[in-house]
Every structure is written in structure tokens, then in C-alpha cells.
Design a protein around this motif. Sequence first.
Motif, PDB file in Angstrom:
ATOM      1  N   PRO A  78       0.842  -1.207   0.000  1.00 15.40           N
ATOM      2  CA  PRO A  78       0.000   0.000   0.000  1.00 15.40           C
ATOM      3  C   PRO A  78       0.875   1.255   0.000  1.00 15.40           C
ATOM      4  CG  PRO A  78      -0.667  -1.512   1.747  1.00 15.40           C
ATOM      5  CD  PRO A  78       0.631  -2.021   1.192  1.00 15.40           C
ATOM      6  N   PRO A  79       0.308   2.379  -0.388  1.00 13.10           N
ATOM      7  CA  PRO A  79       1.067   3.627  -0.330  1.00 13.10           C
ATOM      8  C   PRO A  79       1.652   3.854   1.071  1.00 13.10           C
ATOM      9  CG  PRO A  79      -0.988   3.957  -1.504  1.00 13.10           C
ATOM     10  CD  PRO A  79      -1.041   2.571  -0.926  1.00 13.10           C
ATOM     11  N   GLY A  80       2.904   4.283   1.093  1.00  8.05           N
ATOM     12  CA  GLY A  80       3.552   4.643   2.347  1.00  8.05           C
ATOM     13  C   GLY A  80       4.080   3.502   3.188  1.00  8.05           C
ATOM     14  N   GLU A 153      -0.442   7.539  -3.172  1.00  9.04           N
ATOM     15  CA  GLU A 153      -1.711   7.164  -3.785  1.00  9.04           C
ATOM     16  C   GLU A 153      -1.727   5.798  -4.456  1.00  9.04           C
ATOM     17  OE1 GLU A 153      -2.335  10.310  -6.545  1.00  9.04           O
ATOM     18  OE2 GLU A 153      -2.569  11.833  -4.990  1.00  9.04           O
ATOM     19  N   VAL A 154      -0.585   5.278  -4.878  1.00 10.23           N
ATOM     20  CA  VAL A 154      -0.552   4.100  -5.739  1.00 10.23           C
ATOM     21  C   VAL A 154       0.042   2.890  -5.010  1.00 10.23           C
ATOM     22  CG1 VAL A 154       0.376   3.171  -7.908  1.00 10.23           C
ATOM     23  CG2 VAL A 154      -0.311   5.571  -7.776  1.00 10.23           C
ATOM     24  N   HIS A 155      -0.674   1.771  -5.079  1.00 12.18           N
ATOM     25  CA  HIS A 155      -0.124   0.502  -4.600  1.00 12.18           C
ATOM     26  C   HIS A 155       1.045   0.097  -5.500  1.00 12.18           C
ATOM     27  CE1 HIS A 155      -3.299  -0.747  -1.791  1.00 12.18           C
ATOM     28  NE2 HIS A 155      -2.536  -1.795  -1.525  1.00 12.18           N
ATOM     29  N   ALA A 156       1.998  -0.587  -4.938  1.00 13.37           N
ATOM     30  CA  ALA A 156       3.063  -1.219  -5.721  1.00 13.37           C
ATOM     31  C   ALA A 156       2.931  -2.727  -5.521  1.00 13.37           C
ATOM     32  CB  ALA A 156       4.439  -0.741  -5.260  1.00 13.37           C
ATOM     33  N   VAL A 157       3.404  -3.481  -6.486  1.00 16.26           N
ATOM     34  CA  VAL A 157       3.420  -4.942  -6.398  1.00 16.26           C
ATOM     35  C   VAL A 157       4.801  -5.391  -6.856  1.00 16.26           C
ATOM     36  CG1 VAL A 157       2.407  -7.107  -7.258  1.00 16.26           C
ATOM     37  CG2 VAL A 157       0.940  -5.106  -6.862  1.00 16.26           C
ATOM     38  N   SER A 158       5.351  -6.387  -6.180  1.00 13.88           N
ATOM     39  CA  SER A 158       6.681  -6.876  -6.539  1.00 13.88           C
ATOM     40  C   SER A 158       6.750  -8.382  -6.397  1.00 13.88           C
ATOM     41  CB  SER A 158       7.748  -6.210  -5.669  1.00 13.88           C
ATOM     42  OG  SER A 158       7.486  -6.435  -4.301  1.00 13.88           O
TER      43      SER A 158
END
Length: 191
Positions: A78-80, A153-158
Motif C-alpha cells: 500500500p502507499p507509504g 496514492e498508488v499501490h506497488a506490487v513486486s
Amino acid sequence: MSVSSSPAFSSRVSASSSVFAASSPATAAPTQAELLDFARRTAADTELIAALPLDPQGRTWVRLAGPGGSEAWLIGWPPGTGTGWHDHAESVGAFVTAAGELRENALAARLPTDGWKTLELTDDVDRERRLPAGSGRAFGRHHVHEVLNESREVHAVSVHAYYPPLPRIRRYSRRGHVLRLEQVERPEDWQ
């Protein structure tokens, strides 16, 4: 926060990752390059990435079948959110951002592996990498780093892969040039 896989997600994970697992001999330990290649190909699987449930409050993760007996994870950020400073002990690894952007702060110094609680770091050991979607890196044993999703604002996925499967994770606190070992986690702590 860990998530349970739905049957559809589980079959997609199995189908996607079994192709990668078959490309490495079962008896050979995967190299850092092979782990990075696996993470890149898995991160490019848009259906798999879109199937990861995302939680606005905490990280989510699903275990994948990595190549050559490695441990692999699909992680939603999630953001942050971030990991805090840590290492993966005796494991080598790789990770690739599949969506969004991550930042890695790392130490370019070989630290003693055991027998210490506090170290004073020298100048010029800090390294920073911005890893937008499609970017990643491999790393060796005892690599100390933190990974962050700094977006508001933007989710990241890895996608992450480690070999041998993680025997432990050491967590650190950092204040200025002082790195302090705070906790040692074993697999039962995160699985």
C-alpha cells in the motif's frame, strides 16, 4: 497481513510458476541471475499481478513456487509502506517491481554476520535505487536494505525470490550512522 489464496488464484500461481521451476534442474541451486530472471518473467505476468488482493492498510503476500527449490513471494505494498532495515542472512535473492514504484535503500558494505548488536557505519556506504515497474535487482548474502513504496496514492506490487529458502531475517534499526540489530525472525514468524 498475509492473504489466503482463492482457488482461482492458487491455480494461476501454480500454472505460472511451474513453468519457471521446470527451467532449472532440481539438483542445481539457482543463481542470482536465475532468480532475477524468474522475478522478471513473473512480474510480467499481468494476470497474476492483477489477481493479488490488495489491502489499503497493510502489505499482502502470496507464496509462489520459485525455481530450483527457491522461496518466492508476490507482495502488495500500500502507499507509504516499507520493510524497515533487514537482511536475508545466508540467502541470495532478487526482486522486481511489477506495478507502481519501489525504492531500495541499501548498504554497500560487508557487515559481520554474527556476534554484534551495534555498528557504526562509515560515510559513503548508502546506496539508493528507484525501481519503477519492470525494474529489479539481484543481491548476495547478508545484503542489508530496506524497501519502500513512497507513493501517497498508488499501490506497488513486486516479486521476490530467495535461495536457499529464508533461514532467518535479521531486522535492524538505524539512527544516523548507527545500525543496531533489533530482532531475528525465523520462517515460522512470517509464514
